[in-house]
Design a protein around this motif. Sequence first.
Motif, PDB file in Angstrom:
ATOM      1  N   LYS A 107      48.022  53.158  39.951  1.00  0.00           N
ATOM      2  CA  LYS A 107      46.964  54.242  40.015  1.00  0.00           C
ATOM      3  C   LYS A 107      46.068  54.385  38.849  1.00  0.00           C
ATOM      4  O   LYS A 107      45.107  55.096  39.106  1.00  0.00           O
ATOM      5  CB  LYS A 107      47.814  55.392  40.420  1.00  0.00           C
ATOM      6  N   ASP A 108      46.441  54.122  37.772  1.00  0.00           N
ATOM      7  CA  ASP A 108      45.595  54.137  36.501  1.00  0.00           C
ATOM      8  C   ASP A 108      44.525  53.070  36.436  1.00  0.00           C
ATOM      9  O   ASP A 108      43.968  53.126  35.608  1.00  0.00           O
ATOM     10  CB  ASP A 108      46.532  54.349  35.253  1.00  0.00           C
ATOM     11  N   GLY A 109      44.705  52.158  37.350  1.00  0.00           N
ATOM     12  CA  GLY A 109      43.954  51.011  37.349  1.00  0.00           C
ATOM     13  C   GLY A 109      44.468  49.729  36.730  1.00  0.00           C
ATOM     14  O   GLY A 109      43.956  48.765  36.649  1.00  0.00           O
ATOM     15  N   ARG A 110      45.708  49.487  36.058  1.00  0.00           N
ATOM     16  CA  ARG A 110      46.280  48.654  35.367  1.00  0.00           C
ATOM     17  C   ARG A 110      46.778  47.593  36.386  1.00  0.00           C
ATOM     18  O   ARG A 110      47.372  47.980  37.409  1.00  0.00           O
ATOM     19  CB  ARG A 110      47.408  49.098  34.515  1.00  0.00           C
ATOM     20  N   TRP A 111      46.419  46.475  36.098  1.00  0.00           N
ATOM     21  CA  TRP A 111      46.919  45.194  37.097  1.00  0.00           C
ATOM     22  C   TRP A 111      48.042  44.707  36.489  1.00  0.00           C
ATOM     23  O   TRP A 111      48.164  44.229  35.495  1.00  0.00           O
ATOM     24  CB  TRP A 111      45.864  44.192  37.194  1.00  0.00           C
ATOM     25  N   SER A 161      42.592  54.297  44.728  1.00  0.00           N
ATOM     26  CA  SER A 161      42.221  55.094  45.775  1.00  0.00           C
ATOM     27  C   SER A 161      43.526  56.041  46.218  1.00  0.00           C
ATOM     28  O   SER A 161      44.568  55.732  45.746  1.00  0.00           O
ATOM     29  CB  SER A 161      41.502  54.457  47.024  1.00  0.00           C
ATOM     30  N   GLY A 162      43.020  57.244  47.387  1.00  0.00           N
ATOM     31  CA  GLY A 162      43.893  57.985  47.655  1.00  0.00           C
ATOM     32  C   GLY A 162      44.939  57.329  48.549  1.00  0.00           C
ATOM     33  O   GLY A 162      45.781  57.846  49.180  1.00  0.00           O
ATOM     34  N   HIS A 177      43.082  49.536  50.558  1.00  0.00           N
ATOM     35  CA  HIS A 177      42.165  50.440  51.323  1.00  0.00           C
ATOM     36  C   HIS A 177      41.387  51.535  50.667  1.00  0.00           C
ATOM     37  O   HIS A 177      41.891  52.041  49.349  1.00  0.00           O
ATOM     38  CB  HIS A 177      43.289  51.251  52.345  1.00  0.00           C
ATOM     39  N   GLY A 178      40.233  51.805  50.840  1.00  0.00           N
ATOM     40  CA  GLY A 178      39.519  52.787  50.225  1.00  0.00           C
ATOM     41  C   GLY A 178      38.624  52.378  49.105  1.00  0.00           C
ATOM     42  O   GLY A 178      38.530  51.263  48.891  1.00  0.00           O
ATOM     43  N   PRO A 179      38.186  53.301  48.459  1.00  0.00           N
ATOM     44  CA  PRO A 179      37.237  53.014  47.080  1.00  0.00           C
ATOM     45  C   PRO A 179      38.054  52.204  46.428  1.00  0.00           C
ATOM     46  O   PRO A 179      39.194  52.135  46.145  1.00  0.00           O
ATOM     47  CB  PRO A 179      36.818  54.320  46.658  1.00  0.00           C
ATOM     48  N   ASN A 180      37.358  51.527  45.362  1.00  0.00           N
ATOM     49  CA  ASN A 180      37.876  50.662  44.321  1.00  0.00           C
ATOM     50  C   ASN A 180      38.581  49.352  44.893  1.00  0.00           C
ATOM     51  O   ASN A 180      39.688  48.976  44.409  1.00  0.00           O
ATOM     52  CB  ASN A 180      38.665  51.392  43.303  1.00  0.00           C
ATOM     53  N   GLY A 181      38.612  48.994  46.198  1.00  0.00           N
ATOM     54  CA  GLY A 181      39.286  48.010  46.900  1.00  0.00           C
ATOM     55  C   GLY A 181      38.930  47.456  48.204  1.00  0.00           C
ATOM     56  O   GLY A 181      38.934  46.379  48.499  1.00  0.00           O
ATOM     57  N   SER A 211      40.346  59.748  56.465  1.00  0.00           N
ATOM     58  CA  SER A 211      40.168  61.198  56.874  1.00  0.00           C
ATOM     59  C   SER A 211      40.195  62.140  55.725  1.00  0.00           C
ATOM     60  O   SER A 211      40.189  63.471  55.617  1.00  0.00           O
ATOM     61  CB  SER A 211      40.997  61.774  57.936  1.00  0.00           C
ATOM     62  N   VAL A 212      40.129  61.647  54.498  1.00  0.00           N
ATOM     63  CA  VAL A 212      40.069  62.362  53.103  1.00  0.00           C
ATOM     64  C   VAL A 212      39.098  63.090  52.932  1.00  0.00           C
ATOM     65  O   VAL A 212      37.798  62.576  52.905  1.00  0.00           O
ATOM     66  CB  VAL A 212      40.415  61.655  51.910  1.00  0.00           C
ATOM     67  N   GLY A 213      39.024  64.522  52.653  1.00  0.00           N
ATOM     68  CA  GLY A 213      37.883  65.282  52.262  1.00  0.00           C
ATOM     69  C   GLY A 213      36.931  65.752  53.721  1.00  0.00           C
ATOM     70  O   GLY A 213      36.108  66.464  53.464  1.00  0.00           O
ATOM     71  N   ILE A 214      37.475  65.357  54.773  1.00  0.00           N
ATOM     72  CA  ILE A 214      36.763  65.659  55.984  1.00  0.00           C
ATOM     73  C   ILE A 214      37.012  67.138  56.490  1.00  0.00           C
ATOM     74  O   ILE A 214      38.316  67.592  56.526  1.00  0.00           O
ATOM     75  CB  ILE A 214      37.125  64.656  56.952  1.00  0.00           C
ATOM     76  N   SER A 215      36.295  67.885  56.908  1.00  0.00           N
ATOM     77  CA  SER A 215      36.313  69.166  57.438  1.00  0.00           C
ATOM     78  C   SER A 215      35.551  69.509  58.677  1.00  0.00           C
ATOM     79  O   SER A 215      34.640  68.766  59.075  1.00  0.00           O
ATOM     80  CB  SER A 215      35.988  70.204  56.526  1.00  0.00           C
TER      81      SER A 215
END
Length: 352
Positions: A49-53, A14-15, A95-99, A186-190
């Motif tokens: 960040k590429d998903g590798r564990w 995630s970001g 934190h965030g998506p994928n987690g 708050s990512v992507g919030i406007s």
Amino acid sequence: MTKMRIGLLFGGRSGEHEVSISSARAIARALAADENASKYEVLPFYIQKDGRWLSGATPQQVLATGKPLEIESQTGEAWQFPNFNGVDVWFPVLHGPNGEDGTVQGLLKLLQVPFVGSGVLGSALGMDKIVMKMAFAQAGLPQVKYIAVNRSEIWSNPCIFPKLCDKIEAELGYPCFIKPANLGSSVGISKARSRAELEAALDSAASYDRRIIVEAGVVARELECAVLGNDNPKASTVGEISFQSDFYDYETKYTQGQSECSIPAQVSSAIVSQIQEMAVRAFLAIDAAGLGRVDFFYVESTGEVLINEINTFPGFTATSMYPQMWAHDGISFPELADRLIQLAVERHGEKA
């Protein structure tokens, strides 16, 4: 005494990758503190960040430096999950998506090993702002007015888009806030104050998520409350976030000096009690477990308290609001980490 082996899982796709690293470093230090060192052995696992564990030396290096690391695989090399054997309790510091959205929780559930925090349902509900608000409404928790939007309404049909904007203007008015439904921090919030800003904000949010939520703006103080527990959770003292920027966006949240937290918040005891009661109700409404931070709007002019959202794995550094609110109530950071592990073991032992 045999030490309990804690699988510290951090990083992620995630970001909020860097925030996850900061939280994991703080938790690793807490588990190595004098009161915990004899009880726990930390086994770190880092998700690039590429998903590798990765396990072994690389996660240790990331924890030591506090900086992301990318280890490239050899050409044509198929990577696999590291060996999870030996972990007694998982501590997914993601934190965030994928987690934080139930995906990793599903994997940990399949491993049949206790893990800290909410399960699949609570995590998924806590991440998706639209279904979260539906659960809050069912629980009778007051909220700001909102409209749920799909990406297809913004991008697919040019005839629908103007009507959508008309509906938002009629039902919510300006200013309003446009948010991707499944992103944190708050990512992507406007914030939109006009038709032109609304159209641009909807287009931007649609680039992050296929589900978007538009909320009515409200002039209010932003208060937060921490929750700790499983079926009988407890609420902490109430804190307040204040800032000089137009709203609490990503830059404000993570730039030093841009925001300020006050613990306890300077509000009446009646407002504190109301927020604590609502925080517990919100926690139970989504079937959260272990921990959660519940955010509120306090409209001083009317005395209204409106629930904003719940975060099922909030920032967990020594300066984050969640541990600070509990520290004010006498629970130290190391003790908090210890309690979360014990809550994970307790929940795992319950019958489904």
